[in-house]
Design an enzyme around this catalytic site. Structure first.
Site, mmCIF file in Angstrom:
data_model
loop_
_atom_site.group_PDB
_atom_site.id
_atom_site.type_symbol
_atom_site.label_atom_id
_atom_site.label_comp_id
_atom_site.label_asym_id
_atom_site.label_seq_id
_atom_site.Cartn_x
_atom_site.Cartn_y
_atom_site.Cartn_z
ATOM 1 N N GLU A 62 -9.746 4.117 6.413
ATOM 2 C CA GLU A 62 -8.888 4.547 7.528
ATOM 3 C C GLU A 62 -9.672 5.279 8.614
ATOM 4 O O GLU A 62 -9.476 5.034 9.801
ATOM 5 C CB GLU A 62 -7.726 5.405 7.009
ATOM 6 C CG GLU A 62 -6.750 4.650 6.108
ATOM 7 C CD GLU A 62 -6.156 3.394 6.752
ATOM 8 O OE1 GLU A 62 -6.299 3.192 7.969
ATOM 9 O OE2 GLU A 62 -5.539 2.594 6.003
ATOM 10 N N HIS A 113 -6.294 -2.141 15.231
ATOM 11 C CA HIS A 113 -6.545 -1.393 13.982
ATOM 12 C C HIS A 113 -6.333 -2.282 12.758
ATOM 13 O O HIS A 113 -7.201 -2.372 11.887
ATOM 14 C CB HIS A 113 -5.623 -0.173 13.945
ATOM 15 C CG HIS A 113 -5.772 0.675 12.722
ATOM 16 N ND1 HIS A 113 -6.543 1.815 12.692
ATOM 17 C CD2 HIS A 113 -5.261 0.541 11.469
ATOM 18 C CE1 HIS A 113 -6.505 2.343 11.485
ATOM 19 N NE2 HIS A 113 -5.722 1.593 10.716
ATOM 20 N N GLU A 114 -5.194 -2.929 12.711
ATOM 21 C CA GLU A 114 -4.901 -3.750 11.521
ATOM 22 C C GLU A 114 -5.867 -4.931 11.445
ATOM 23 O O GLU A 114 -6.324 -5.288 10.363
ATOM 24 C CB GLU A 114 -3.447 -4.251 11.531
ATOM 25 C CG GLU A 114 -2.388 -3.171 11.691
ATOM 26 C CD GLU A 114 -2.532 -1.990 10.758
ATOM 27 O OE1 GLU A 114 -3.095 -2.134 9.668
ATOM 28 O OE2 GLU A 114 -2.094 -0.874 11.148
ATOM 29 N N HIS A 121 -9.195 -3.878 10.103
ATOM 30 C CA HIS A 121 -9.190 -3.632 8.653
ATOM 31 C C HIS A 121 -9.684 -4.858 7.878
ATOM 32 O O HIS A 121 -10.083 -4.730 6.731
ATOM 33 C CB HIS A 121 -7.770 -3.308 8.170
ATOM 34 C CG HIS A 121 -7.456 -1.842 8.102
ATOM 35 N ND1 HIS A 121 -8.302 -0.919 7.545
ATOM 36 C CD2 HIS A 121 -6.345 -1.148 8.472
ATOM 37 C CE1 HIS A 121 -7.733 0.286 7.598
ATOM 38 N NE2 HIS A 121 -6.555 0.181 8.159
ATOM 39 N N GLU A 157 0.854 -1.180 0.000
ATOM 40 C CA GLU A 157 0.000 0.000 0.000
ATOM 41 C C GLU A 157 0.890 1.230 0.000
ATOM 42 O O GLU A 157 1.854 1.281 0.765
ATOM 43 C CB GLU A 157 -0.907 0.024 1.238
ATOM 44 C CG GLU A 157 -1.901 1.166 1.153
ATOM 45 C CD GLU A 157 -2.910 1.194 2.306
ATOM 46 O OE1 GLU A 157 -2.836 0.353 3.207
ATOM 47 O OE2 GLU A 157 -3.757 2.083 2.265
ATOM 48 N N GLU A 187 -2.136 -3.897 7.022
ATOM 49 C CA GLU A 187 -3.229 -4.868 7.193
ATOM 50 C C GLU A 187 -3.332 -5.921 6.094
ATOM 51 O O GLU A 187 -4.429 -6.433 5.848
ATOM 52 C CB GLU A 187 -4.550 -4.096 7.264
ATOM 53 C CG GLU A 187 -5.020 -3.434 5.942
ATOM 54 C CD GLU A 187 -4.647 -1.961 5.787
ATOM 55 O OE1 GLU A 187 -3.658 -1.538 6.424
ATOM 56 O OE2 GLU A 187 -5.321 -1.256 5.030
ATOM 57 N N ASN A 188 -2.242 -6.298 5.431
ATOM 58 C CA ASN A 188 -2.299 -7.315 4.372
ATOM 59 C C ASN A 188 -3.188 -8.481 4.787
ATOM 60 O O ASN A 188 -3.088 -8.977 5.907
ATOM 61 C CB ASN A 188 -0.904 -7.868 4.108
ATOM 62 C CG ASN A 188 0.127 -6.788 4.029
ATOM 63 O OD1 ASN A 188 0.031 -5.917 3.199
ATOM 64 N ND2 ASN A 188 1.098 -6.828 4.932
ATOM 65 N N GLY A 243 3.511 2.275 11.063
ATOM 66 C CA GLY A 243 3.277 1.395 12.205
ATOM 67 C C GLY A 243 3.084 -0.052 11.788
ATOM 68 O O GLY A 243 3.763 -0.951 12.275
ATOM 69 N N ALA A 244 2.155 -0.279 10.873
ATOM 70 C CA ALA A 244 1.846 -1.647 10.480
ATOM 71 C C ALA A 244 0.987 -1.638 9.232
ATOM 72 O O ALA A 244 0.548 -0.583 8.788
ATOM 73 C CB ALA A 244 1.095 -2.356 11.607
#
Ligand code: B3K
Ligand code: ZN
Length: 851
Positions: free
Chosen positions: A313, A290-291, A294, A122, A257-258, A254-255
């Site tokens: 988001e 959060h991830e 998603h 992303e 979400e794949n 931070g990270a």
């Protein structure tokens, strides 16, 4: 990289993809400098398309071969990708490319970090892996085969086979390319499982480098809590047999979400009491949530194009904020969220980088992963929930998931779901997505014969490209408090839709005190002339915890502004109110700690600028110091007893209760530190059994210039731990006196451990310099020059981080002519750099206000 002026792309130009994808198979043959990627993609014509032109994105790829339906072809290479003549019916595309992960320092696409392969796709990184329609509205199921001499080979979805030196993965859920992930390396996993609400067992694996497994327990618990919460609150169940997280040291944010394979910055997942602060634990819990969230808001329902970014988001931030509020203290979380919003998003909204939650155009989408898209986007969701009520909100969400599951949706789809579900007309509310800038809300009141009237006037200042603003639809949660401190009108939501509007409350015995914008019900700036007595009254009596805190904050802010602008500002009302509040042990220690936290330097600078004054960062810094000293002296007698009440006897837990005690304990220590010259801080440093205390104490020692011994000790203890060493770097900059900050940074950048290509390390130093406002804006201009030097150095290596951090300069218009001159000189120097990335070109151009 190019010197040509980068061209924007426009939301209005959106057209559906010409070709859709039925399925993708990828084979990776890994090699640090010559990885081969073979793709087989089944394309079908999109019935909604107006053209059959065939274009695939591709960047920095060496094409080895290409074929259509088995016939070798020679595609035409064009700017940003390739085109080819294709049949007018479904066909199979094959290609093989070569890429070099080891030399990919931009950390976008497939790259290497500490000997392991990992990806970040992303927003537009997949095109650096293979030729592909790299746009979020092209969704496809993926099959992936990885060949390589690494013990662990991972990709999205479920495992479908493995052997010596190879592994295969199948992700049955159609996804856009930006959610693709691959990881290969020497990793070990903490394993667990979660049984979903329909009874399906999901394997959970948290992969880390050997040695880091001791720091994975907290992350795993946070993951399970997130999975459970999403089932209970949103009815969302996980949809694969396995969910994996991998921790990576070199990561731009931070990270990510794949699908089924989240990749995390080590800083956002690894935790232990000895090495992580309470704030770290809290952040990790929020990012894991959060991830994970998603998976539904972002992955199952994704974005049609990047102009819809806030669709996933904003909503996902809102959901993670709800989760944190449920896991911890709602009030404290809300206060922290609003402080972050004000610190980052209001700052953005009030400067040259202000943009809409749904922008109309962008040059580089990576520049739009902003506080406006994320945090303001989340506020818009919160306002919708406030307007329709909880029950209707969750019904609307059910409809959203039902209607758009498996789709690439738009913000318009989202708003329409709310309209269809509630029958409300949200036409005016849509303005929140399209109108940039923070509305100012002026409030006055009057009282006559038992009737109390509140008069609201709203105005949104101009922002770049948007001179004229229309009134917003603002939910104002309001309560009224009688003179004896009792609430005479409990919280209700007023809906402000006009530029000027009044609301009357009848039958009141006496003039009440209004508690306006409870729970911070809208992202606006309230402007109300109010006496210190009224603020102190609300601090003592408001039943809404957010507004109780807000009363203390505005009281402190008024005092600080008066201290900056007048010679003798009265402090006693503030200090007395503070003392009462601090001693009130019915109040959560975390809440009391927040009340002790003075408004930040940047916040004060913006407030002065709004009032038509020119902020002087040095004076602001000194004023805060003076007030802190006055607080310490005023509270002197209370400090020892209160501090001892904050001792935690039980074994360390990173929960809200213990964290609150440590937060207040450290806030009090900062005051004590001004009176005892570092004695208490030294003793806490020496006895600390957790990082919160150790780091807090070290900060205090640095403040009184007695930190050298502790700094050396700290380094010795943690030399091998990258994340703790980041703290070692950043703390020294954060606590540097304004006239020393640039020098401290200069020295640190020469330290052998200053690995500037690592985003965490770079941010540790330069992020801290940016936050040290008086240091960055020191009249010598050294802060500006040094910052610019390093952005120029970083840009060719990692344009995303360089561009992002150039926002340090976004406030240049606030300051005096000398500072403006030095800041714009620094910006122009960056701009003139040969080969400057598209990312930085866009940011610097916008900051300078170029057309
Ligand atoms: N979606 C990612 C951010 C990607 C940033 C690309 N420059 C992480 C998140 O918001 O969850
Ligand atoms: Zn996100």
């Amino acid at each position: 990289m190019t010197d040509a002026t980068p061209q924007p792309i426009y939301l209005a130009d959106y057209t559906p993809p010409n070709w859709l994808i039925e399925g993708v198979s990828l084979t990776f043959v890994l090699d640090p400098t010559a990885t081969r990627v073979r793709s087989t993609i089944r394309f079908t014509p999109n019935p909604d398309a107006t053209s059959r032109t065939f274009f695939l994105h591709g960047e920095q790829l060496e094409l080895i071969r290409a074929a259509i339906d088995g016939n070798e072809i020679t595609p035409k290479m064009v700017e940003g990708g390739l085109t080819a003549d294709v049949p007018d019916h479904a066909f199979t595309w094959e290609s093989e490319v070569e890429i070099s992960p080891e030399t990919n320092t931009a950390l976008s696409g497939l790259y290497m970090s500490n000997g392991m392969y990992c990806t970040q796709c992303e927003a537009e990184g997949f095109r650096r892996i293979t030729f592909y329609p790299d746009r979020p509205d092209v969704m496809a199921p993926f099959k992936v085969r990885i060949e390589g001499d690494m013990p662990v080979l991972l990709s999205n979805g479920n495992p479908s086979g493995s052997g010596d030196g190879w592994a295969e993965w199948h992700d049955p859920w159609p996804k856009p390319a930006y959610l693709f992930a691959l990881v290969a390396g020497e990793l070990i996993a903490r394993q667990d499982s979660f049984t979903t609400m329909s009874g399906k067992k999901v394997d959970l694996k948290l992969w880390v480098r050997p040695g880091d497994e001791v720091k994975t327990a907290f992350g795993m618990e946070a993951l399970k809590a997130s999975m459970k919460w999403d089932e209970e609150v949103y009815g969302r169940e996980y949809d694969l047999d396995i969910f994996q997280i991998v921790a990576v040291s070199d990561f731009n944010m931070g990270a990510m979400e794949n699908k089924g394979l989240n990749i995390f910055n080590t800083s956002a997942v690894l935790a232990s009491p000895e090495t992580s602060t309470d704030a770290n634990f809290e952040r990790i819990e929020a990012i894991i949530a959060h991830e994970y969230f998603h998976n539904w808001t972002g992955n199952r329902i994704t974005c049609r194009d990047w102009f819809q970014l806030s669709l996933k988001e904003g909503l996902t931030v809102f959901r993670d904020q709800q989760f944190s509020g449920d896991m911890r203290s709602k009030a404290v979380c809300r206060i922290n969220d609003v402080s972050a919003l004000r610190g980052r998003q209001f700052r953005e909204d009030n400067g040259p980088l202000a943009h809409q939650v749904q922008p109309d155009s962008f040059v580089e989408i990576n520049n739009f992963y902003t506080a406006t898209i994320y945090e303001k986007g989340a506020e818009l969701i919160g306002m919708m929930k406030t307007l329709v009520g909880d029950e209707e909100y969750y019904k609307a969400l059910d409809l959203y998931f039902e209607r758009h599951d498996g789709e690439a949706a738009t913000i318009e789809d989202w708003v329409r779901v709310f309209e269809d579900n509630t029958g409300r007309d949200l036409t005016q509310f849509r303005r929140w997505y399209k109108q940039a800038g923070t509305p100012r809300l002026k409030v006055t009141d009057d009282f006559n014969d038992g009737s109390y009237t509140l008069h609201f006037e709203q105005e949104t200042p101009p922002t770049p490209g948007q001179d004229e603003k229309l009134p917003q639809h603002i939910p104002i949660a309001l309560g009224l408090i009688g003179p004896n401190g009792d609430e005479v009108v409990t919280t209700q939501v007023l809906e402000l839709t006009e530029a000027k509007q009044s609301f009357t409350f009848d039958g009141l015995g006496a003039k009440p005190t209004p508690s306006i914008l409870r729970h911070f019900s809208a992202p606006v700036i309230v402007q109300r002339d109010s006496s210190p007595a009224e603020r102190a009254f609300l601090l003592a009596h408001d039943t809404d915890p957010f507004n109780k805190w807000e009363a203390g904050r505005t009281l402190a802010k008024d005092v600080l502004i008066a201290m900056v602008t007048e010679d003798d500002a009265p402090l006693s009302e503030y200090l007395d109110a503070l003392a009462v509040m601090l001693r009130d042990d019915s109040l959560d220690p975390a809440f009391r700690a927040l009340t002790l936290d003075l408004p930040g330097e940047d916040d004060l600078a913006q407030t002065l600028f709004d009032a038509g004054l020119t902020p002087d960062p040095t004076k602001i810094y000194q004023t805060r110091e003076t007030l802190k000293q006055a607080m310490a002296e005023h509270l002197q007698d209370t400090l020892p007893r209160l501090s001892s009440e904050m001792d935690v006897d039980a074994p360390f837990k990173p929960d809200a209760e213990q964290a609150g005690k440590r937060a207040l304990g450290l806030a009090l220590l900062q005051l004590t530190n001004r009176l005892d010259g570092g004695a208490a801080a030294q003793s806490l440093y020496d006895s600390a059994d957790n990082m919160t205390h150790r780091l807090g104490a070290l900060g205090c020692l640095l403040d009184v210039e007695k930190g050298n011994g502790a700094l050396t000790d700290f380094r010795k203890r943690f030399e091998g731990d990258e994340l703790v060493m980041d703290k070692w770097f950043s703390l020294q900059v954060a606590h540097a006196a304004p006239d020393k900050a640039a020098n401290v940074v200069e020295v640190l950048t020469k330290d052998p451990a200053f690995n500037w290509k690592n985003p965490n390390r770079f941010r540790a130093v330069f992020g801290a310099l940016m936050m040290n406002a008086a240091g960055f804006h020191h009249p010598s201009g050294d802060g500006y020059r040094l910052f610019a030097d390093w952005l120029i150095k970083l840009d060719p290596v990692n344009p995303q981080i360089a561009a992002r951090m150039s926002s340090a300069f976004e406030t240049w218009r606030r300051y005096d002519a000398d500072r403006q001159d030095m800041m714009t000189t620094a910006l122009k120097r960056i701009k003139a750099t040969k080969g400057l990335s598209r990312d930085s070109q866009e940011m610097i151009g916008r900051i300078l206000g170029d057309d």
